[in-house]
Design a protein around this motif. Sequence first.
Motif, PDB file in Angstrom:
ATOM      1  N   GLU A  85       0.836  -1.188   0.000  1.00 54.76           N
ATOM      2  CA  GLU A  85       0.000   0.000   0.000  1.00 54.76           C
ATOM      3  C   GLU A  85       0.882   1.253   0.000  1.00 54.76           C
ATOM      4  OE1 GLU A  85      -3.611   2.022   2.646  1.00 54.76           O
ATOM      5  OE2 GLU A  85      -2.793   0.051   3.183  1.00 54.76           O
ATOM      6  N   GLY A  86       0.547   2.206  -0.860  1.00 59.71           N
ATOM      7  CA  GLY A  86       1.288   3.460  -0.935  1.00 59.71           C
ATOM      8  C   GLY A  86       2.535   3.416  -1.790  1.00 59.71           C
ATOM      9  N   ALA A  87       2.841   2.276  -2.402  1.00 60.11           N
ATOM     10  CA  ALA A  87       4.031   2.195  -3.247  1.00 60.11           C
ATOM     11  C   ALA A  87       3.889   3.118  -4.451  1.00 60.11           C
ATOM     12  CB  ALA A  87       4.248   0.757  -3.711  1.00 60.11           C
ATOM     13  N   ALA A  88       4.899   3.953  -4.666  1.00 58.21           N
ATOM     14  CA  ALA A  88       4.867   4.922  -5.763  1.00 58.21           C
ATOM     15  C   ALA A  88       6.269   5.104  -6.319  1.00 58.21           C
ATOM     16  CB  ALA A  88       4.306   6.260  -5.284  1.00 58.21           C
ATOM     17  N   PHE A  89       6.346   5.435  -7.595  1.00 57.64           N
ATOM     18  CA  PHE A  89       7.639   5.720  -8.218  1.00 57.64           C
ATOM     19  C   PHE A  89       8.116   7.115  -7.811  1.00 57.64           C
ATOM     20  CE2 PHE A  89       5.811   2.570 -11.235  1.00 57.64           C
ATOM     21  CZ  PHE A  89       6.787   1.598 -11.093  1.00 57.64           C
ATOM     22  N   HIS A  90       9.381   7.353  -8.024  1.00 58.47           N
ATOM     23  CA  HIS A  90       9.980   8.623  -7.610  1.00 58.47           C
ATOM     24  C   HIS A  90       9.379   9.830  -8.316  1.00 58.47           C
ATOM     25  CE1 HIS A  90      13.676   5.926  -6.644  1.00 58.47           C
ATOM     26  NE2 HIS A  90      12.855   5.989  -5.615  1.00 58.47           N
ATOM     27  N   ASP A  91       8.754   9.609  -9.472  1.00 58.01           N
ATOM     28  CA  ASP A  91       8.118  10.727 -10.184  1.00 58.01           C
ATOM     29  C   ASP A  91       6.667  10.926  -9.756  1.00 58.01           C
ATOM     30  OD1 ASP A  91       6.884   8.565 -11.371  1.00 58.01           O
ATOM     31  OD2 ASP A  91       7.678   8.937 -13.382  1.00 58.01           O
ATOM     32  N   GLY A  92       6.224  10.168  -8.744  1.00 58.27           N
ATOM     33  CA  GLY A  92       4.891  10.361  -8.181  1.00 58.27           C
ATOM     34  C   GLY A  92       3.836   9.387  -8.654  1.00 58.27           C
ATOM     35  N   ARG A  93       4.098   8.656  -9.720  1.00 57.24           N
ATOM     36  CA  ARG A  93       3.112   7.703 -10.224  1.00 57.24           C
ATOM     37  C   ARG A  93       2.978   6.511  -9.273  1.00 57.24           C
ATOM     38  NH1 ARG A  93       5.281   6.455 -16.154  1.00 57.24           N
ATOM     39  NH2 ARG A  93       7.254   7.078 -15.163  1.00 57.24           N
ATOM     40  N   PRO A  94       1.766   6.056  -8.986  1.00 59.40           N
ATOM     41  CA  PRO A  94       1.617   4.860  -8.149  1.00 59.40           C
ATOM     42  C   PRO A  94       2.101   3.620  -8.890  1.00 59.40           C
ATOM     43  CG  PRO A  94      -0.509   5.534  -9.026  1.00 59.40           C
ATOM     44  CD  PRO A  94       0.450   6.627  -9.387  1.00 59.40           C
ATOM     45  N   VAL A  95       2.649   2.678  -8.152  1.00 54.27           N
ATOM     46  CA  VAL A  95       3.043   1.399  -8.748  1.00 54.27           C
ATOM     47  C   VAL A  95       1.791   0.549  -8.921  1.00 54.27           C
ATOM     48  CG1 VAL A  95       4.431  -0.681  -8.497  1.00 54.27           C
ATOM     49  CG2 VAL A  95       5.293   1.509  -7.623  1.00 54.27           C
ATOM     50  N   THR A  96       1.564   0.068 -10.140  1.00 51.78           N
ATOM     51  CA  THR A  96       0.391  -0.755 -10.428  1.00 51.78           C
ATOM     52  C   THR A  96       0.824  -2.154 -10.860  1.00 51.78           C
ATOM     53  OG1 THR A  96       0.263  -0.230 -12.790  1.00 51.78           O
ATOM     54  CG2 THR A  96      -0.783   1.322 -11.237  1.00 51.78           C
ATOM     55  N   SER A  97      -0.150  -3.031 -10.943  1.00 53.31           N
ATOM     56  CA  SER A  97       0.141  -4.386 -11.400  1.00 53.31           C
ATOM     57  C   SER A  97       0.662  -4.388 -12.834  1.00 53.31           C
ATOM     58  CB  SER A  97      -1.101  -5.263 -11.284  1.00 53.31           C
ATOM     59  OG  SER A  97      -2.169  -4.733 -12.035  1.00 53.31           O
ATOM     60  N   ASP A  98       0.236  -3.427 -13.645  1.00 54.16           N
ATOM     61  CA  ASP A  98       0.735  -3.347 -15.022  1.00 54.16           C
ATOM     62  C   ASP A  98       2.240  -3.097 -15.044  1.00 54.16           C
ATOM     63  OD1 ASP A  98      -1.783  -3.777 -16.063  1.00 54.16           O
ATOM     64  OD2 ASP A  98      -2.220  -1.639 -16.357  1.00 54.16           O
ATOM     65  N   ASP A  99       2.725  -2.253 -14.112  1.00 53.01           N
ATOM     66  CA  ASP A  99       4.163  -1.995 -14.021  1.00 53.01           C
ATOM     67  C   ASP A  99       4.920  -3.268 -13.632  1.00 53.01           C
ATOM     68  OD1 ASP A  99       3.930   0.892 -14.437  1.00 53.01           O
ATOM     69  OD2 ASP A  99       3.108   0.976 -12.414  1.00 53.01           O
ATOM     70  N   VAL A 100       4.379  -3.992 -12.658  1.00 57.24           N
ATOM     71  CA  VAL A 100       5.049  -5.201 -12.193  1.00 57.24           C
ATOM     72  C   VAL A 100       5.044  -6.276 -13.284  1.00 57.24           C
ATOM     73  CG1 VAL A 100       5.048  -7.023 -10.449  1.00 57.24           C
ATOM     74  CG2 VAL A 100       4.438  -4.684  -9.797  1.00 57.24           C
ATOM     75  N   VAL A 101       3.904  -6.461 -13.951  1.00 55.57           N
ATOM     76  CA  VAL A 101       3.824  -7.455 -15.020  1.00 55.57           C
ATOM     77  C   VAL A 101       4.813  -7.117 -16.130  1.00 55.57           C
ATOM     78  CG1 VAL A 101       2.352  -8.356 -16.871  1.00 55.57           C
ATOM     79  CG2 VAL A 101       1.466  -8.182 -14.536  1.00 55.57           C
ATOM     80  N   TRP A 102       4.850  -5.854 -16.537  1.00 57.29           N
ATOM     81  CA  TRP A 102       5.760  -5.450 -17.612  1.00 57.29           C
ATOM     82  C   TRP A 102       7.221  -5.686 -17.197  1.00 57.29           C
ATOM     83  CZ3 TRP A 102       9.842  -2.260 -18.694  1.00 57.29           C
ATOM     84  CH2 TRP A 102      10.104  -2.022 -20.054  1.00 57.29           C
ATOM     85  N   SER A 103       7.546  -5.346 -15.965  1.00 53.04           N
ATOM     86  CA  SER A 103       8.922  -5.504 -15.488  1.00 53.04           C
ATOM     87  C   SER A 103       9.324  -6.977 -15.426  1.00 53.04           C
ATOM     88  CB  SER A 103       9.066  -4.864 -14.096  1.00 53.04           C
ATOM     89  OG  SER A 103       8.831  -3.476 -14.151  1.00 53.04           O
ATOM     90  N   LEU A 104       8.454  -7.817 -14.865  1.00 50.04           N
ATOM     91  CA  LEU A 104       8.784  -9.235 -14.748  1.00 50.04           C
ATOM     92  C   LEU A 104       8.845  -9.910 -16.115  1.00 50.04           C
ATOM     93  CD1 LEU A 104       6.736 -10.401 -11.627  1.00 50.04           C
ATOM     94  CD2 LEU A 104       9.092  -9.598 -11.753  1.00 50.04           C
ATOM     95  N   ARG A 105       7.955  -9.510 -17.018  1.00 47.80           N
ATOM     96  CA  ARG A 105       8.018 -10.085 -18.363  1.00 47.80           C
ATOM     97  C   ARG A 105       9.299  -9.675 -19.081  1.00 47.80           C
ATOM     98  NH1 ARG A 105       1.862  -9.803 -20.976  1.00 47.80           N
ATOM     99  NH2 ARG A 105       0.996 -11.516 -19.691  1.00 47.80           N
ATOM    100  N   THR A 106       9.709  -8.445 -18.888  1.00 55.14           N
ATOM    101  CA  THR A 106      10.967  -7.989 -19.493  1.00 55.14           C
ATOM    102  C   THR A 106      12.135  -8.796 -18.944  1.00 55.14           C
ATOM    103  OG1 THR A 106      10.101  -5.745 -19.782  1.00 55.14           O
ATOM    104  CG2 THR A 106      12.496  -6.014 -19.818  1.00 55.14           C
ATOM    105  N   LEU A 107      12.160  -8.975 -17.619  1.00 54.70           N
ATOM    106  CA  LEU A 107      13.228  -9.746 -16.999  1.00 54.70           C
ATOM    107  C   LEU A 107      13.206 -11.196 -17.475  1.00 54.70           C
ATOM    108  CD1 LEU A 107      15.540  -9.782 -14.949  1.00 54.70           C
ATOM    109  CD2 LEU A 107      13.848 -10.245 -13.159  1.00 54.70           C
TER     110      LEU A 107
END
Length: 508
Positions: free
Chosen positions: A109-131
Amino acid sequence: MDLNRRNLVKLGLGLSAISAIPGCGDDSGSSSGGAPEPGGTLRIGAIGKSSKTERDPYATISNESDFLIMSLIYDPLTVPGNEPNVAPRLASKWESDAEQRNWTFTIAEGAAFHDGRPVTSDDVVWSLRTLREVAGETKVPVASVNDINSAGPNAVVLTTAGPNSQLPLLLRLMTFVVPEGTTDHSKGIGSGPFELESYTNGNARLVRNDKWHGGAPLLDAIEVTLFESPESMANAVMAGQIDVASSVGAVAGRTAESRGDLQVIRRPNDVAVVIAMRTSDGPFADPRVRAALRLGVDREGMVAQVLSGYGAVANDVLGTGDPTYDTALSQRERDVDRARQLLADAKFDTGKTYPLVTKAEAAGEVESAKVFARQVEDIGVKLEVVVQEANAFYDETWLKAPLYTVNWGTNDSVMFYASKVLTSRTKWNETNFKDEAFDKAYTDALAAPAGAKFTEASKAIQKIQYDRGGYIVWGMADGIDVASTAVRDLPKLGGYGRVQLERVWLSS
């Protein structure tokens, strides 16, 4: 593991993980002797090569300095802990289905990127798929990118090919998350406890992320300095040019112990500096030859000479810190006569000289090669120690040469090493070990339920390593940090736990 209910989460072996504040399970500091004080800049040195600097969190990261920087600006899903040894980070909790194939990770809860955008499941899915695309199953142990999916805005599901009780452990510090679609990593936009202010040739300045979901760090900033050798880093901390020399080695530790203005943080049984023998072809493919070389080692002598006593004898199995580590395996002792007989039985050519390739990367690594070469002369094996620059080593030697040294700055679990460097599917198979029985034992261990069956499966993996694997694990080095006495609550966790600096502070 010795799996009671308390340890169910320790390797993700239970059906669910308890929720916890990120980083709070890591037992990450010494007694501070006073209330933590906010503010100040921590100057820390870490080993690296300027020619091998890396900004991409999904590339192979060979510099400890870059890994330290990335671990502070990016959040992985899970991190090392103490009790349990898998602690939440970006994932606040996780749970699996009854078959332990579908694992759901919930974003903190409250996880956000340094530019202010909240971390969403789309970010995590994209990152893990890239890895997964870049590194394969070695870093994300699922069959394909299609096995990584969103489960609503704040959760992701990873589906493994078969039962996998170890997934939270296997994802530790391997799963840095960035905003969806990021291809330029020069700005280092993550969601971690520190933000990147500047980066130049492997050196970086990081500033506190006051809005970090795990609670704002105490330090105002951290300055990371790349050092090309442990010796230069040791000189810098002795001269007061940096506050911490990370993993600096035994020689510096002994010197610092006599200094009233310095402290030595010792992480027993922490760093593996081992010898890799190629098992598929070449002069060491015959298991009798590998057994002979193991019997040619004077392990006590190696620990005394290479580690200055800051370490312990090991027994050719990776994962000595694992609670399921099999102490019933007979400790190998030096046996020159038996080694000579094995070489004769294998018709090994003792008239040739074989290169043993090493590099000045970990403290004591080059010296370990030299001492080993002198020792095996007694069994009739002639080795020429070849010291390569790191770039050349990773381009020409790693994963290819018949005989070379490797180092692992983490003493992780038996299953961690099995997944990263021993199964036939991993991209990091340093000894080209292709063993059907080992692959089956590994699969069986992943599927084993917590308790006696998992312990039995783990020991089966270790027995195969011990009997015919490609590593000579002669000893385990203590991890040694040297720091100013003003530095408080440095992590005491072994391995990659040492990069979790968000709770460190400076006394006035």
